[in-house]
Scaffold this motif. Structure first.
Motif, PDB file in Angstrom:
ATOM      1  N   MET A 269       0.860  -1.340   0.083  1.00 12.38           N
ATOM      2  CA  MET A 269      -0.047   0.078   0.086  1.00 12.38           C
ATOM      3  C   MET A 269       0.899   1.417   0.103  1.00 12.38           C
ATOM      4  O   MET A 269       1.727   1.394   0.776  1.00 12.38           O
ATOM      5  N   VAL A 270       0.646   1.986  -1.006  1.00 11.72           N
ATOM      6  CA  VAL A 270       1.430   3.403  -1.157  1.00 11.72           C
ATOM      7  C   VAL A 270       0.649   4.395  -0.387  1.00 11.72           C
ATOM      8  O   VAL A 270      -0.488   4.735  -0.483  1.00 11.72           O
ATOM      9  N   LEU A 271       1.564   5.199   0.610  1.00 11.74           N
ATOM     10  CA  LEU A 271       0.833   6.161   1.455  1.00 11.74           C
ATOM     11  C   LEU A 271       1.257   7.564   0.847  1.00 11.74           C
ATOM     12  O   LEU A 271       0.366   8.406   1.006  1.00 11.74           O
ATOM     13  N   ILE A 272       2.275   7.822   0.271  1.00 12.85           N
ATOM     14  CA  ILE A 272       2.961   8.846  -0.353  1.00 12.85           C
ATOM     15  C   ILE A 272       3.351   8.755  -1.703  1.00 12.85           C
ATOM     16  O   ILE A 272       4.177   7.498  -2.064  1.00 12.85           O
ATOM     17  N   SER A 273       3.155   9.496  -2.505  1.00 17.54           N
ATOM     18  CA  SER A 273       3.678   9.645  -3.977  1.00 17.54           C
ATOM     19  C   SER A 273       4.595  10.867  -4.133  1.00 17.54           C
ATOM     20  O   SER A 273       4.252  11.842  -3.986  1.00 17.54           O
ATOM     21  N   ILE A 274       5.774  10.573  -4.322  1.00 14.29           N
ATOM     22  CA  ILE A 274       6.797  11.776  -4.826  1.00 14.29           C
ATOM     23  C   ILE A 274       6.718  11.811  -6.137  1.00 14.29           C
ATOM     24  O   ILE A 274       7.029  10.731  -6.893  1.00 14.29           O
ATOM     25  N   LEU A 275       6.200  12.714  -6.750  1.00  8.06           N
ATOM     26  CA  LEU A 275       6.494  13.077  -8.227  1.00  8.06           C
ATOM     27  C   LEU A 275       7.647  14.308  -8.377  1.00  8.06           C
ATOM     28  O   LEU A 275       7.623  15.330  -7.711  1.00  8.06           O
ATOM     29  N   ALA A 276       8.398  13.833  -9.457  1.00 12.37           N
ATOM     30  CA  ALA A 276       9.197  14.854  -9.923  1.00 12.37           C
ATOM     31  C   ALA A 276       9.020  15.297 -11.154  1.00 12.37           C
ATOM     32  O   ALA A 276       8.856  14.330 -12.133  1.00 12.37           O
ATOM     33  N   GLY A 277       9.580  16.328 -11.622  1.00 15.39           N
ATOM     34  CA  GLY A 277       9.361  16.826 -13.186  1.00 15.39           C
ATOM     35  C   GLY A 277      10.324  16.474 -14.044  1.00 15.39           C
ATOM     36  O   GLY A 277      10.112  16.320 -15.318  1.00 15.39           O
ATOM     37  N   SER A 278      11.426  16.162 -13.331  1.00 14.77           N
ATOM     38  CA  SER A 278      12.871  15.675 -14.334  1.00 14.77           C
ATOM     39  C   SER A 278      13.700  14.673 -13.324  1.00 14.77           C
ATOM     40  O   SER A 278      13.677  14.925 -12.143  1.00 14.77           O
ATOM     41  N   LYS A 279      14.379  13.769 -14.133  1.00 15.64           N
ATOM     42  CA  LYS A 279      15.281  13.110 -13.228  1.00 15.64           C
ATOM     43  C   LYS A 279      16.540  14.009 -12.827  1.00 15.64           C
ATOM     44  O   LYS A 279      17.017  13.381 -11.735  1.00 15.64           O
ATOM     45  N   SER A 280      16.567  15.182 -13.457  1.00 14.70           N
ATOM     46  CA  SER A 280      17.707  16.060 -13.071  1.00 14.70           C
ATOM     47  C   SER A 280      17.441  16.577 -11.674  1.00 14.70           C
ATOM     48  O   SER A 280      18.376  17.033 -10.911  1.00 14.70           O
ATOM     49  N   ASP A 281      16.214  16.320 -11.223  1.00 18.73           N
ATOM     50  CA  ASP A 281      15.726  16.786  -9.606  1.00 18.73           C
ATOM     51  C   ASP A 281      16.070  15.748  -8.744  1.00 18.73           C
ATOM     52  O   ASP A 281      15.814  15.741  -7.366  1.00 18.73           O
ATOM     53  N   GLU A 282      16.776  14.673  -8.978  1.00 20.87           N
ATOM     54  CA  GLU A 282      17.069  13.600  -8.125  1.00 20.87           C
ATOM     55  C   GLU A 282      17.877  14.041  -6.703  1.00 20.87           C
ATOM     56  O   GLU A 282      17.431  13.423  -5.550  1.00 20.87           O
ATOM     57  N   GLY A 283      19.005  15.059  -6.887  1.00 16.65           N
ATOM     58  CA  GLY A 283      19.315  15.538  -5.806  1.00 16.65           C
ATOM     59  C   GLY A 283      18.576  16.200  -4.578  1.00 16.65           C
ATOM     60  O   GLY A 283      18.891  16.159  -3.613  1.00 16.65           O
ATOM     61  N   VAL A 284      17.504  16.632  -5.182  1.00 16.40           N
ATOM     62  CA  VAL A 284      16.316  17.056  -4.273  1.00 16.40           C
ATOM     63  C   VAL A 284      15.600  16.019  -3.891  1.00 16.40           C
ATOM     64  O   VAL A 284      15.242  15.667  -2.508  1.00 16.40           O
ATOM     65  N   TYR A 285      14.671  15.204  -4.786  1.00 20.30           N
ATOM     66  CA  TYR A 285      13.902  14.276  -4.163  1.00 20.30           C
ATOM     67  C   TYR A 285      14.550  13.293  -3.381  1.00 20.30           C
ATOM     68  O   TYR A 285      13.786  12.622  -2.587  1.00 20.30           O
ATOM     69  N   GLN A 286      15.706  12.977  -3.736  1.00 25.37           N
ATOM     70  CA  GLN A 286      16.338  11.780  -2.876  1.00 25.37           C
ATOM     71  C   GLN A 286      16.249  11.917  -1.302  1.00 25.37           C
ATOM     72  O   GLN A 286      16.321  11.151  -0.572  1.00 25.37           O
ATOM     73  N   LYS A 287      16.412  13.401  -0.876  1.00 20.77           N
ATOM     74  CA  LYS A 287      16.037  13.644   0.549  1.00 20.77           C
ATOM     75  C   LYS A 287      14.752  13.079   1.019  1.00 20.77           C
ATOM     76  O   LYS A 287      14.706  12.827   2.331  1.00 20.77           O
ATOM     77  N   ALA A 288      13.987  13.314   0.264  1.00 18.85           N
ATOM     78  CA  ALA A 288      12.325  12.761   0.924  1.00 18.85           C
ATOM     79  C   ALA A 288      12.295  11.198   0.939  1.00 18.85           C
ATOM     80  O   ALA A 288      11.960  10.559   1.846  1.00 18.85           O
ATOM     81  N   VAL A 289      13.139  10.710  -0.372  1.00 12.02           N
ATOM     82  CA  VAL A 289      12.853   9.110  -0.316  1.00 12.02           C
ATOM     83  C   VAL A 289      13.817   8.643   0.969  1.00 12.02           C
ATOM     84  O   VAL A 289      13.668   7.687   1.550  1.00 12.02           O
ATOM     85  N   ASP A 290      15.043   9.402   1.431  1.00 14.21           N
ATOM     86  CA  ASP A 290      15.807   9.062   2.424  1.00 14.21           C
ATOM     87  C   ASP A 290      14.985   8.893   3.719  1.00 14.21           C
ATOM     88  O   ASP A 290      14.882   8.030   4.615  1.00 14.21           O
ATOM     89  N   VAL A 291      14.285   9.959   3.990  1.00 11.23           N
ATOM     90  CA  VAL A 291      13.341  10.202   5.104  1.00 11.23           C
ATOM     91  C   VAL A 291      12.376   9.008   5.218  1.00 11.23           C
ATOM     92  O   VAL A 291      12.211   8.486   6.049  1.00 11.23           O
ATOM     93  N   LEU A 292      11.583   8.610   4.072  1.00  8.14           N
ATOM     94  CA  LEU A 292      10.512   7.614   3.858  1.00  8.14           C
ATOM     95  C   LEU A 292      11.100   6.691   4.087  1.00  8.14           C
ATOM     96  O   LEU A 292      10.359   5.771   4.691  1.00  8.14           O
ATOM     97  N   ASN A 293      12.371   6.170   3.694  1.00 11.97           N
ATOM     98  CA  ASN A 293      12.734   4.974   3.851  1.00 11.97           C
ATOM     99  C   ASN A 293      13.096   4.622   5.348  1.00 11.97           C
ATOM    100  O   ASN A 293      12.913   3.538   5.965  1.00 11.97           O
ATOM    101  N   LYS A 294      13.767   5.778   6.003  1.00  7.47           N
ATOM    102  CA  LYS A 294      14.308   5.571   7.365  1.00  7.47           C
ATOM    103  C   LYS A 294      12.920   5.484   8.256  1.00  7.47           C
ATOM    104  O   LYS A 294      13.070   4.565   9.364  1.00  7.47           O
ATOM    105  N   GLU A 295      12.039   6.037   7.904  1.00  4.87           N
ATOM    106  CA  GLU A 295      10.767   5.659   8.600  1.00  4.87           C
ATOM    107  C   GLU A 295       9.914   4.777   8.232  1.00  4.87           C
ATOM    108  O   GLU A 295       8.813   4.457   8.971  1.00  4.87           O
ATOM    109  N   ASP A 296      10.161   4.035   7.206  1.00  2.00           N
ATOM    110  CA  ASP A 296       9.488   2.733   6.749  1.00  2.00           C
ATOM    111  C   ASP A 296       8.078   3.184   6.377  1.00  2.00           C
ATOM    112  O   ASP A 296       7.146   2.407   6.684  1.00  2.00           O
TER     113      ASP A 296
END
Length: 128
Positions: free
Chosen positions: A1-28
């Protein structure tokens, strides 16, 4: 079950969206990440938002930063915009995200602050 969706306009934004990915992974927290531009993939974005089971959307966008507003116009779920410092120090994206028209609310965190977006999304989930 997906609770949060992270949408990015471009792969070039990875340096930014990765910070959200890290938090959500850490908090499971179950999430999914999609690269969908409001300008380059409008039909795919529309279908995704319409069919998403996520409770909260985090939209990472730079330049015109249309993504958060477009997503908010297609759902009644909370949308958090993350402005990216692609040009003008991110001020252009910040102003695009916070200046939504009436009836199209978008929460906005600081420039490049995807970590705070993830933390806000978690708080929204806990408030339910």
């Amino acid at each position: 079950m997906v609770l949060i969706s992270i949408l990015a306009g471009s792969k070039s934004d990875e340096g930014v969206y990765q910070k959200a990915v890290d938090v959500l992974n850490k908090e499971d927290i179950p999430f999914e990440l999609k690269i969908l531009s409001a300008h380059r993939n409008p039909i795919e974005l529309d279908e995704y938002v319409k069919n998403s089971k996520a409770n909260v959307f985090i939209c990472v966008a730079g330049l015109s930063a249309a993504l958060p507003g477009v997503v908010a116009s297609k759902t009644q779920k909370p949308v958090i915009g993350v402005p990216v410092s692609a040009k003008l120090g991110g001020l252009d994206a910040l102003l695009s995200i916070v200046q939504m028209p009436p009836g199209v609310p978008v929460a906005c965190v600081g420039i490049d602050s995807a970590k705070n977006a993830a933390l806000l999304a978690i708080r929204i989930l806990k408030a339910k």
